[in-house]
Design an enzyme around this catalytic site. Structure first.
Site, short mmCIF file in Angstrom:
data_model
loop_
_atom_site.label_atom_id
_atom_site.label_comp_id
_atom_site.label_asym_id
_atom_site.label_seq_id
_atom_site.Cartn_x
_atom_site.Cartn_y
_atom_site.Cartn_z
N HIS A 52 -19.10 50.41 71.24
CA HIS A 52 -18.67 49.22 71.97
C HIS A 52 -18.97 47.95 71.18
CE1 HIS A 52 -19.19 45.99 74.95
NE2 HIS A 52 -18.16 46.56 75.52
N GLU A 87 -6.40 63.00 71.43
CA GLU A 87 -7.80 62.75 71.08
C GLU A 87 -8.65 64.01 71.06
OE1 GLU A 87 -9.10 58.66 72.78
OE2 GLU A 87 -7.94 59.66 74.34
N CYS A 113 -4.25 54.72 67.04
CA CYS A 113 -4.93 53.50 67.49
C CYS A 113 -6.45 53.63 67.37
CB CYS A 113 -4.52 53.14 68.91
SG CYS A 113 -4.83 54.45 70.09
C1 PEP Z 1 -10.04 56.72 69.97
O1 PEP Z 1 -10.67 57.63 70.52
O2 PEP Z 1 -9.76 56.73 68.76
C2 PEP Z 1 -9.59 55.56 70.74
C3 PEP Z 1 -8.78 54.67 70.23
O3 PEP Z 1 -10.09 55.44 72.00
P1 PEP Z 1 -11.55 54.89 72.34
O4 PEP Z 1 -12.14 54.37 71.07
O5 PEP Z 1 -11.39 53.84 73.35
O6 PEP Z 1 -12.21 56.13 72.86
MG MG Z 2 -10.75 57.62 72.68
#
Ligand code: PEP
Ligand code: MG
Length: 765
Positions: free
Chosen positions: A408, A645, A717
């Site tokens: 975060h 993911e 992403c």
């Molecule tokens: C990821 O898992 O790569 C993603 C973009 O989602 P987050 O980082 O919010 O889990």
């Molecule tokens: Mg993720």
């Protein structure tokens, strides 16, 4: 004699040759592989200013109010002018040049490095401020020596001495002139861990001359060796974008991109590691104290360029965490070693949001301390929480004990453009509230004391491409947004849209779990909050697409909020109750998110797309789609898709496609952690978090191939979208778009263009 040969110099000569000169003399005498050279002594400098009668004027010129930037600049200019424009007496010039002609064949390229002699300085921050010149030959040598002398009066150096009341006339400067090692690779070596004092050898290595590391244009590889067993404990291979080299024609030091086939490749072989370890041990034996060694490799031979005691470790081998770091005798040059060890690096973490800032440490252990974070403070906390965003915006920088590059703190600080160091271990214990520190978000260091501000940093302007013409690419380059407040900055990049808008930060910043918030404020208020956040980004980017993801907050983050006591306590929240699995189990809550989408569409924001996180299979996708339809969002009219993911999602993409998705987007942060079994939030295993691991790439490559056959758009992403090798891999595989961090969009646009052009060229050749 204007000069002293390194062969004849010993540590007792420190007053006349400076710390660097004395150290090199010692190492030469100990039979270590040091390039030959000589020192233009401090006495020569002192005679120069006194005989020419410029000394009084010099010291008067720099006696200014150090907080007055304009006065500092003028003082520096006057001092520089006095030194550079005063001719060097003939006998001194001849002495320097005749020594030079005695080096090798008399035409060697030499390094000219400052070696200041001030001892007992109250603060070692003074070190590392003076000039170094590389690849110098006879014609420029004397001028370069003078510039080293003048660099004793850089703005930074004047600032430090004046602030600490250290008299300018007490500082002298010697200059080391030493044969250049035309390094193929170089770096630093610590014979003990510089921040923990553990019995480990730490080596940092990069391609080319070590200056690349200093200038911050490259993060080095990191090798950790256990001193008891001499076994390699960890190797972290960095993405080394730039290297410094000697231009064969002009002899000048130039910066060059590292060739693609070397960028993410290990710099050191096992044999070189062994040799370096042995050298490090010999140096430490010689000095009988832990050392920080600067080294370089030329044609397979390792040279030692410098060695200094590690001043952050006390006599018991423990890292010194208080402000009183002992000053090093060496004023030093801005070389690799000194950058790492100007005596004031308190500890290190992962550099996760670039920039260097100074400020007062504010130890934040509970959320109710947040109002104590003032403008320009540096937040020091175990881990940032969404509630901290307003304070993070006020802060000059952020340091956390925990977390990796996708935590975060890392994500949000990058978006806000606030420098950050994460995963620093025990920052909250090592620092004191109110202590002045300087953090380097590129190198991941936390240093004692303040430093004069860098150039004004304006987050939105910083994100705007410097060249007005955006590279036109067939592959779209989008941007990630996690907090609506960053939307303007994100849009300034000229990205083709938002590839991921995370909703969890909108929810978590309410300070209450959704259930609690709704209980107190009503359903409408909750939906309003979501609509407001989504609309901010949709508006900013309209008509460019904005891909909004439904909630994916792990229970440990919810637990921190008011109402969080009702959250399940999970052993491993990363593998737990999050993403679409939670939404599907909790359709009553999920429907509020879907209602927010419906309102957004009703308002006319037809650029918004819906994305479901952490899906595993077609069944989950179908259930989410049906709930969306029930909420009044027609999946056939809107663009919607899923994150890939988990390996399950990657392997099952064909059946998910049959449910009607328009796109998939790789969440490589999670895909990597689930493929490699490496917790992305655990700094202990951060070195093993490798999005370019062949297994991860295989899953991604195969998924793109299947999606292309099925006419499903593909994107990425996760954090890896900001890595050039990943971009290259994806574009070659035919990805439809990539979505990068705000600060990486510019580079990614260029990288995509470069790869596309190469593919085009290859196809016609
Ligand atoms: C990821 O898992 O790569 C993603 C973009 O989602 P987050 O980082 O919010 O889990
Ligand atoms: Mg993720």
């Amino acid at each position: 004699m204007a000069v002293a040969w390194l062969d004849d110099v010993r540590s007792t000569d420190i007053d006349n040759v400076g710390g660097k000169g004395a150290s090199l003399g010692e190492l030469t005498a100990a039979g270590l592989p040091v390039p030959s050279g000589f020192v233009v002594t401090a006495g020569t400098y002192r005679d120069f200013i006194e005989d020419a009668g410029i000394d009084e004027e010099l010291f008067a010129a720099v006696d200014v109010d150090h907080e007055n930037t304009e006065a500092l600049r003028e003082a520096h200019e006057r001092a520089h002018e006095l030194i550079v424009e005063t001719p060097v007496p003939d006998d001194v010039r001849d002495g320097i040049l005749s020594a030079y002609r005695n080096l090798g064949d008399g035409e060697r390229f030499v390094a000219v490095r400052s070696s200041a002699t001030a001892e007992d300085l109250p603060d070692a921050s003074f070190a590392g401020q003076q000039e170094t010149f590389l690849n110098v030959q006879e014609d420029a040598l004397v001028e370069r020596v003078k510039e080293c002398w003048a660099s004793l009066f850089s703005q930074r150096a004047i600032y430090y001495r004046n602030r600490q009341g250290f008299p300018h006339e007490k500082v002298d400067i010697a200059v080391v002139v030493q044969e250049m090692v035309d390094a193929e690779k170089s770096g630093v070596l610590f014979t003990s861990h510089p921040s923990t004092g553990e019995s480990q050898i730490i080596i940092e290595a990069a391609w080319g001359l070590g200056e690349a590391v200093v200038s911050g244009s490259v993060s080095p590889d990191n090798y950790v060796i256990d001193r008891e067993t001499n076994g390699v404990e960890t190797i972290t291979v960095a993405d080394k974008k730039m290297m410094m080299l000697k231009d064969e024609e002009t002899g000048e030091t130039i910066e060059q991109p590292v060739p693609d086939d070397k960028r993410s490749v290990r710099v050191l072989t096992d044999e070189e590691i062994d040799e370096l370890v042995e050298l490090g041990e010999r140096v430490e034996d010689h000095y009988e104290t832990p050392q920080d060694v600067e080294w370089a490799v030329h044609e397979g031979k390792i040279y030692m360029l410098q060695s200094r005691p590690i001043t952050t470790i006390d006599d018991d081998g423990a890292a010194i965490a208080d402000a009183d770091v002992k000053a090093d005798a060496d004023g030093g040059s801005a070389s690799v070693a000194e950058e790492k060890d100007s005596g004031d690096v308190l500890f290190r973490g992962l550099g996760s949001s670039p920039g260097i800032v100074s400020g007062k440490a504010r130890i934040v252990t509970k959320l109710d301390h947040l109002d104590q974070v003032g403008d320009g403070d540096i937040i020091v906390t175990e881990m940032t929480m969404p509630d901290m965003v307003p304070a993070m915006k006020r802060a000059a920088g952020i340091v956390t004990d925990e977390g990796g590059m996708t935590s975060h703190a890392a994500i949000i600080s990058r978006e806000l453009g606030v420098p950050a160091v994460v995963g620093a271990g025990s920052a909250t214990r090592q620092l004191e509230d109110g202590q002045s520190i300087t953090i380097d978000g590129d190198k991941g260091t936390v240093r004692e004391g303040t430093e004069p501000p860098q150039e004004e940093f304006e987050p939105i302007e910083e994100a705007r491409p410097k060249t007005p013409v955006k590279p036109m690419t067939a592959t779209e380059v989008k941007v990630n947004v996690s907090i609506p407040e960053a939307a303007e900055r994100a849009a300034a990049t000229g990205a083709d849209g938002v590839g991921l808008l995370r909703t969890e930060h909108m929810v978590l910043s309410l300070g209450q779990t959704p259930t609690k918030y709704i209980a107190e404020n009503g359903e409408r208020a909750y939906v309003d909050e979501l609509v407001d956040g989504i609309r901010t980004a949709a508006e900013e980017f309209y008509p460019r697409p904005v891909r909004v993801r439904t909630l994916d907050a792990p229970t440990d983050e919810f637990r921190q909020l008011e109402g969080g006591d009702d959250e399940p306590k999970e052993h491993n929240p990363m593998l737990g109750y999050r993403g679409i699995r939670r939404s599907l189990e909790n359709p009553d809550l999920f429907k509020h998110e879907l209602a927010a989408f419906r309102r957004i569409f009703d308002m006319g924001y037809d650029n918004v797309e819906v994305m479901f996180p952490l899906v595993n299979d077609a069944e989950e996708v179908a259930r989410a789609r049906d709930l969306m339809q029930e909420a009044g969002v027609d999946p056939r009219k809107r663009t919607w898709g899923v994150m890939v993911e988990t390996p399950a999602a990657a392997l099952g993409v064909e059946s998910m496609a049959a449910e009607g998705i328009d796109f998939i987007s790789f969440g490589t942060n999670d895909l990597t952690q689930y493929t490699l079994a490496v917790d992305r939030n655990n700094e202990r295993v951060a070195g093993r978090f490798d999005e370019l691991h062949p297994a991860v790439l295989k899953l991604i490559g195969d998924t793109i191939e299947t999606c292309r056959e099925l006419d499903v758009k593909t994107s990425i992403c996760g954090q890896a979208a900001s890595k050039p090798q990943m971009v290259q891999f994806l574009v070659e595989k035919g990805v439809s778009s990539v979505s990068a961090n705000i600060d990486a969009v510019r580079d990614v646009q260029h990288e995509v263009k470069r790869v596309e052009q190469r593919l085009l060229l290859d196809s016609v050749r």
